[in-house]
Design a protein around this motif. Structure first.
Motif, mmCIF file in Angstrom:
data_model
loop_
_atom_site.group_PDB
_atom_site.id
_atom_site.type_symbol
_atom_site.label_atom_id
_atom_site.label_comp_id
_atom_site.label_asym_id
_atom_site.label_seq_id
_atom_site.Cartn_x
_atom_site.Cartn_y
_atom_site.Cartn_z
ATOM 1 N N PHE A 128 8.421 4.760 6.361
ATOM 2 C CA PHE A 128 7.751 5.853 6.482
ATOM 3 C C PHE A 128 8.740 7.071 6.226
ATOM 4 O O PHE A 128 8.393 8.331 6.694
ATOM 5 N N ALA A 129 9.987 6.901 5.896
ATOM 6 C CA ALA A 129 10.891 7.904 5.915
ATOM 7 C C ALA A 129 10.881 8.733 4.647
ATOM 8 O O ALA A 129 11.168 9.968 4.575
ATOM 9 N N LEU A 167 -3.301 7.102 7.729
ATOM 10 C CA LEU A 167 -4.272 6.334 6.692
ATOM 11 C C LEU A 167 -3.907 5.064 6.304
ATOM 12 O O LEU A 167 -4.634 4.175 6.365
ATOM 13 N N LEU A 168 -2.568 4.891 6.446
ATOM 14 C CA LEU A 168 -2.096 3.390 6.096
ATOM 15 C C LEU A 168 -2.281 2.665 7.465
ATOM 16 O O LEU A 168 -2.667 1.502 7.267
ATOM 17 N N ILE A 198 0.839 -1.115 -0.081
ATOM 18 C CA ILE A 198 -0.009 0.050 -0.029
ATOM 19 C C ILE A 198 0.826 1.229 -0.020
ATOM 20 O O ILE A 198 1.760 1.381 0.904
ATOM 21 N N VAL A 199 0.559 2.062 -1.147
ATOM 22 C CA VAL A 199 1.671 3.088 -1.174
ATOM 23 C C VAL A 199 0.890 4.396 -1.164
ATOM 24 O O VAL A 199 -0.232 4.753 -1.619
ATOM 25 N N LYS A 218 1.857 12.972 8.307
ATOM 26 C CA LYS A 218 1.188 12.453 9.634
ATOM 27 C C LYS A 218 -0.050 11.946 9.069
ATOM 28 O O LYS A 218 -0.414 10.621 9.542
ATOM 29 N N GLN A 219 -1.015 12.734 8.325
ATOM 30 C CA GLN A 219 -2.320 12.124 8.011
ATOM 31 C C GLN A 219 -1.982 11.141 6.861
ATOM 32 O O GLN A 219 -2.661 9.945 6.972
#
Length: 244
Positions: free
Chosen positions: A166-167, A147-148, A129-130, A142-143
């Motif tokens: 997440f980087a 969502l992920l 999931i991207v 952050k949002q």
């Protein structure tokens, strides 16, 4: 001065062809005929054209003359095809499906991707999931992460987290099928048979299934964003978020 012969896959200069004759096409793709390699080089030199190999497997090998502009276009298209084939090969080997979302994806598109993810997981595929963040959208990182995490929660026990990143701007999480949970759900579905209630109308369900098929195809082809395919399938007044 004509450029040297080029290998059809690497596009690196090839010093020779292992054949005394070649089948030559001109710059308009018309057949010149079967001629010697030296004659093909002479024609290319005299007309300031690029002599490139189309196929080394032919008997004799097939060469073509290109104008420089046309050759660059041909080279780009062939390299693009090669990248797509490589992606499909890797995805097929790994059983990895990719779904893209925008950080502000709407409810309907979110639910379609959730259904697609569950379908892929039940089929035994990993799902990546991207969320792509472009330019100033990085402010909403952050949002995007939330969502992920929400998506993972909604997938439930069907998957476990394989890896995540997440980087970077293109943040993602890879979900791995939970075989025990999937088997348990399938056993329960078999007992219920076809008695389950549908949340959507038949027309809406058919439309979503078509979109899921598009998502499955696009997961193997990174050249056309999913957002473009969805916009073509929706009504004009429906807004779809960026990078969906």
């Amino acid at each position: 001065m004509a450029l040297c012969l080029f290998h059809p896959l690497t596009f690196e200069p090839t010093p020779f062809v292992r054949s005394s004759t070649v089948r030559l096409l001109d710059a308009k793709k018309d057949m010149v005929g079967v001629i010697s390699v030296s004659e093909a080089v002479r024609i290319a030199d005299e007309n300031d054209l690029i002599l490139a190999i189309l196929s080394l497997d032919g008997d004799p090998p097939v060469l073509r003359l290109f104008e420089e502009k046309e050759y660059k276009k041909h080279k780009y298209e062939q390299q693009k095809k090669k990248r797509v084939q490589q992606k499909r090969s890797v995805a097929k080997r790994m059983g990895l499906k990719e779904l893209k979302m925008g950080y502000n994806i709407d409810i309907h598109d979110y639910s379609v991707r959730l259904r697609a993810a569950k379908k892929f997981l039940k089929a035994g595929d990993k799902v990546k999931i991207v969320v792509n963040l472009k330019g100033r959208e990085n402010l909403y990182k952050k949002q995007a992460i939330e969502l992920l995490r929400r998506f993972q929660t909604d997938v439930g026990e069907l998957a476990t987290e394989g890896s995540k990143n997440f980087a970077e701007r293109n943040i993602y999480v890879i979900l791995v099928p939970n075989k025990l949970a999937i088997q348990k759900e399938q056993d329960g579905a078999n007992k219920k048979g076809s008695a389950g209630q549908m949340d959507q109308s038949e027309d809406e369900s058919d439309e979503d299934e078509a979109v899921i098929e598009q998502l499955e195809e696009s997961s193997l082809d990174g050249d056309k964003p999913v957002i473009e395919q969805l916009e073509e399938s929706k009504e004009p007044e429906t807004e779809v978020s960026v990078n969906v």
